[in-house]
Write an enzyme that holds these catalytic residues in place. Structure first.
Site, short mmCIF file in Angstrom:
data_model
loop_
_atom_site.label_atom_id
_atom_site.label_comp_id
_atom_site.label_asym_id
_atom_site.label_seq_id
_atom_site.Cartn_x
_atom_site.Cartn_y
_atom_site.Cartn_z
N GLY A 1 0.84 -1.19 0.00
CA GLY A 1 0.00 0.00 0.00
C GLY A 1 0.87 1.24 0.00
O GLY A 1 0.55 2.26 0.61
N LYS B 1 3.16 7.33 2.78
CA LYS B 1 3.91 8.53 2.38
C LYS B 1 4.19 9.45 3.57
O LYS B 1 5.28 10.00 3.69
CB LYS B 1 3.14 9.29 1.30
CG LYS B 1 3.13 8.59 -0.04
CD LYS B 1 2.48 9.43 -1.12
CE LYS B 1 0.98 9.50 -0.99
NZ LYS B 1 0.35 10.16 -2.14
N ARG C 1 -0.91 -1.45 -6.21
CA ARG C 1 -1.47 -1.71 -7.54
C ARG C 1 -1.08 -0.63 -8.54
O ARG C 1 -1.06 -0.87 -9.74
CB ARG C 1 -2.99 -1.83 -7.45
CG ARG C 1 -3.46 -3.09 -6.73
CD ARG C 1 -4.94 -3.14 -6.55
NE ARG C 1 -5.41 -2.09 -5.65
CZ ARG C 1 -6.59 -2.12 -5.04
NH1 ARG C 1 -7.41 -3.14 -5.21
NH2 ARG C 1 -6.95 -1.13 -4.25
N GLY D 1 3.19 3.70 20.96
CA GLY D 1 4.57 4.09 20.69
C GLY D 1 4.88 5.52 21.05
O GLY D 1 6.02 5.96 20.90
N HIS E 1 -7.07 3.05 21.12
CA HIS E 1 -6.09 3.96 21.72
C HIS E 1 -6.31 4.15 23.22
O HIS E 1 -5.42 3.91 24.04
CB HIS E 1 -6.15 5.33 21.05
CG HIS E 1 -5.81 5.32 19.60
ND1 HIS E 1 -5.01 4.37 19.01
CD2 HIS E 1 -6.16 6.17 18.58
CE1 HIS E 1 -4.88 4.63 17.72
NE2 HIS E 1 -5.57 5.71 17.45
N ARG F 1 -5.44 12.16 33.16
CA ARG F 1 -5.55 13.00 34.35
C ARG F 1 -5.95 12.12 35.53
O ARG F 1 -6.97 11.42 35.48
CB ARG F 1 -6.57 14.12 34.14
CG ARG F 1 -6.32 14.95 32.90
CD ARG F 1 -7.29 16.12 32.79
NE ARG F 1 -6.93 17.18 33.71
CZ ARG F 1 -6.22 18.26 33.37
NH1 ARG F 1 -5.79 18.41 32.12
NH2 ARG F 1 -5.92 19.19 34.25
N GLN G 1 0.08 14.52 24.05
CA GLN G 1 0.30 15.44 22.92
C GLN G 1 -0.70 16.59 23.00
O GLN G 1 -1.77 16.42 23.60
CB GLN G 1 0.16 14.72 21.58
CG GLN G 1 -1.26 14.24 21.30
CD GLN G 1 -1.43 13.59 19.93
OE1 GLN G 1 -0.49 13.11 19.32
NE2 GLN G 1 -2.65 13.59 19.45
N LEU H 1 2.29 17.81 38.27
CA LEU H 1 1.53 17.46 39.47
C LEU H 1 1.02 18.75 40.10
O LEU H 1 1.82 19.65 40.40
CB LEU H 1 2.41 16.69 40.45
CG LEU H 1 1.76 16.28 41.78
CD1 LEU H 1 0.64 15.27 41.55
CD2 LEU H 1 2.82 15.70 42.71
#
Length: 595
Positions: free
Chosen positions: A113, A120, A147, A283, A342, A448, A479, A486
């Site tokens: 793929g 990409k 393909r 990761g 996730h 949290r 992120q 803290l």
């Protein structure tokens, strides 16, 4: 983006050594087992090949094809009309006078793929970053397979547009990029064609040059063609005497039934330890740091239970909508796309008991125990929403159903909040609040941890009636702007007795000068090295779907409509009521957290 020197020294040392046959981790039948249903390699005729020149039949890693230098080498081109390329790598090694213990290893990475956005934008840039940091083995080749008709040069041009020198803006990046692109090749073929994969296999052998071949296939394709590719690769493209591994991307089905069918299909051609189910959130640096924070700091582990923790919140928000990808998203929705994988994986890592060791199986065993201990999700503990059009600052933002790729009247949720509970001694009664949504007021992913109120707090009058202001909170921001902080209470300097809430803050950008590696870099490196702890095992997947499938079926069968919320808002009001049912406030919505 640099990875640690301990993890990735020069390309001639540990990365290559770990992949050699002599390394203990690769002597086991598990790592060296080829696809179970692979066709048997053809036998070498009983004749001497020791005088053959390997350079005649071996493409250089830079991509050049050597030409025969003498007529004496002609026999190497035609062994039973198949040439050396028709042989297995083991037979190939014997043909040139090498036994297995003397042969170097090589890794062939095939991105299936390769013309897609994921390949990409993520996979090729991650491979280049690993190459730049000398984390890939000395001998490796990268093949794109799709393909689309494309030449090697066209693939390199396409890939080069997404590679950046962000790792090191001044030191040899352009030179490294050129060297990397010389190791990238392309083969066009159908995903269900064993013949096309046999052609790929021939090309891979040309570049493997008689070394011990290890092969990694990254399936950057829709899950409905996973099995076609694995079948074709197992029959025609697997390594006969090295390891073969396959990375598969989510979604892993839509429910328990489809997920189980996919697993059964893959296991017709693969062993479980050959399947690397990737969840790129595992990761991410702060997710990987979660167990280190807990198990290597005495101050946290004793507090990690119902005795001290009042609630745990797992929050995922994006400040953009489906942006033309609504057709894909509408088949899954936010619960399948984010919560079931996730956020649930992060929850399992957070809540698991101390594993026996850092071995992949010990960690995954503990995660499975958490998932199997979770109470069934009830409809009253879930809120779903869908963003609608909204005008702000003279700009009109489209609603979800305004997307031309989304069916009119779609009930697919773009927001969901849920209260989950773990029925075990450590977490009994502690609500784990999960929230995920698109087109919200900001972009963030964080964990949290809100601690209980201090019993008989001497300073409660200083906080008035709002005792939540006096509550300690641990925040792990995955992120953006990675951080751990803290929230504590302290006295404001002065003669009076005024209390303030402050942050003990570890902001990664301030503490560490090097850029944090992308999650795909870490996971690709782990797959090459055979490290499985950040990948999902089949029984983990089963337990995750068992938790969410009844809820998803009930939502769809009853055609429950999502609560509408304006694009760029804080989400449905119902999410606030859900938290209030458990005397909880969403931590990301306080005045101090809005930036």
């Amino acid at each position: 983006m640099a990875l640690s020197a301990a993890k990735c020294p020069s390309s001639s040392s540990s990365a290559a050594a770990r992949l050699s046959l002599g390394h203990p981790s690769l002597r086991s039948s598990t790592l060296l087992r080829p696809f179970p249903n692979s066709a048997l390699a053809r036998r070498v005729p009983s004749r001497s090949f020791k005088n053959w020149n390997l350079s005649v039949v071996c493409k250089q890693e830079a991509g050049a094809v050597p030409v025969s230098s003498s007529a004496e080498e002609a026999p190497s081109k035609n062994v039973e009309n198949g040439g050396l390329f028709g042989l297995s790598s083991e037979e190939y090694g014997h043909a040139i006078g090498l036994d297995a213990s003397e042969r170097e290893s090589t890794v062939s990475i095939t991105v299936v793929g390769a013309s897609g956005d994921l390949a990409k934008k993520k996979i090729f840039p991650a491979l280049f970053a690993l190459y730049y940091e000398d984390c890939l083995p000395k001998h490796f080749t990268i093949f794109g397979y799709a393909r689309s008709k494309m030449t090697d040069a066209e693939l390199r041009t396409m890939v080069s547009k997404t590679l950046t020198c962000r790792i090191d803006k001044s030191e040899n990046c352009s030179e490294k990029m050129e060297q990397f692109l010389k190791r990238c090749f392309y083969h066009s073929g159908q995903y269900d064609s064993e013949e096309n994969f046999a052609e790929l296999d021939k090309k891979l052998k040309e570049h493997e040059c008689g070394r011990l071949p290890n092969r990694l296939f990254y399936l950057s394709i829709p899950p409905n063609i996973f099995i076609d590719v694995v079948k074709s690769a197992s029959q025609s493209g697997s390594s006969k005497d090295g390891w073969t591994r396959v990375i598969v991307e989510k979604p892993f089905g839509r429910d328990s039934q489809s997920s189980a069918a996919l697993t059964r299909g893959l296991k017709q051609y693969l062993e479980e330890d050959q399947i690397f189910r990737i969840d790129h959130y595992l990761g991410k640096e702060l997710v990987e740091n979660l167990s280190i924070l807990r198990f290597s700091n005495l101050v946290f582990e004793p507090l990690w239970s119902r005795q001290y923790i009042r609630n745990v919140q797992l929050i995922f928000s994006e400040d953009f909508g489906t942006e033309g990808r609504g057709g894909y998203f509408d088949n899954y929705g936010i619960i399948r796309d984010i919560m079931q994988n996730h956020l649930l994986q992060i929850l399992a890592l957070f809540a698991m008991e101390t594993p026996v060791s850092m071995d992949a199986e010990d960690i995954r065993n503990e995660k499975v125990k958490v998932l199997r201990s979770m109470k069934p999700l009830q409809l009253e503990d879930v809120v779903i929403g869908q963003y609608k059009s909204h005008t702000k600052g003279g700009v009109t933002y489209p609603g979800y159903t305004d997307d031309k790729t989304v069916p009119k009247g779609s009930l697919t949720p773009t927001f969901a909040a849920a209260a989950l509970f773990i029925d075990n001694a450590r977490w009994d009664g502690v609500p784990f609040l999960m929230k995920a949504g698109k087109a919200l007021h900001n972009r963030r992913t964080e964990i949290r941890v809100q601690f209980r109120h201090v019993p008989g707090n001497l300073y409660k009058r200083s906080f008035g009636t709002d005792l939540d202001r006096a509550t300690n909170e641990l925040v792990i921001r995955v992120q953006p702007d990675e951080a751990i902080y803290l929230k504590i209470n302290n006295k404001i300097p002065g003669l009076g007795m005024r209390l303030d809430r402050s942050n003990l803050n570890l902001l990664y950008a301030s503490r560490y000068s090097k850029e944090i590696p992308d999650a795909y870099e870490r996971l690709l490196l782990d797959a090459i090295e055979g490290e499985r702890r950040l990948f999902i095992r089949s029984d983990e997947l089963d337990a995750a779907w068992e938790l969410f499938t009844p809820l998803l079926k009930e939502l769809e069968e009853k055609k429950i409509g999502p609560e509408l919320y304006p694009y760029g808002s804080r989400g449905p009001v119902g999410a606030h009521y859900l938290a209030a049912n458990y005397n909880v406030r969403w931590g990301d919505l306080s005045a101090s957290e809005t930036t």
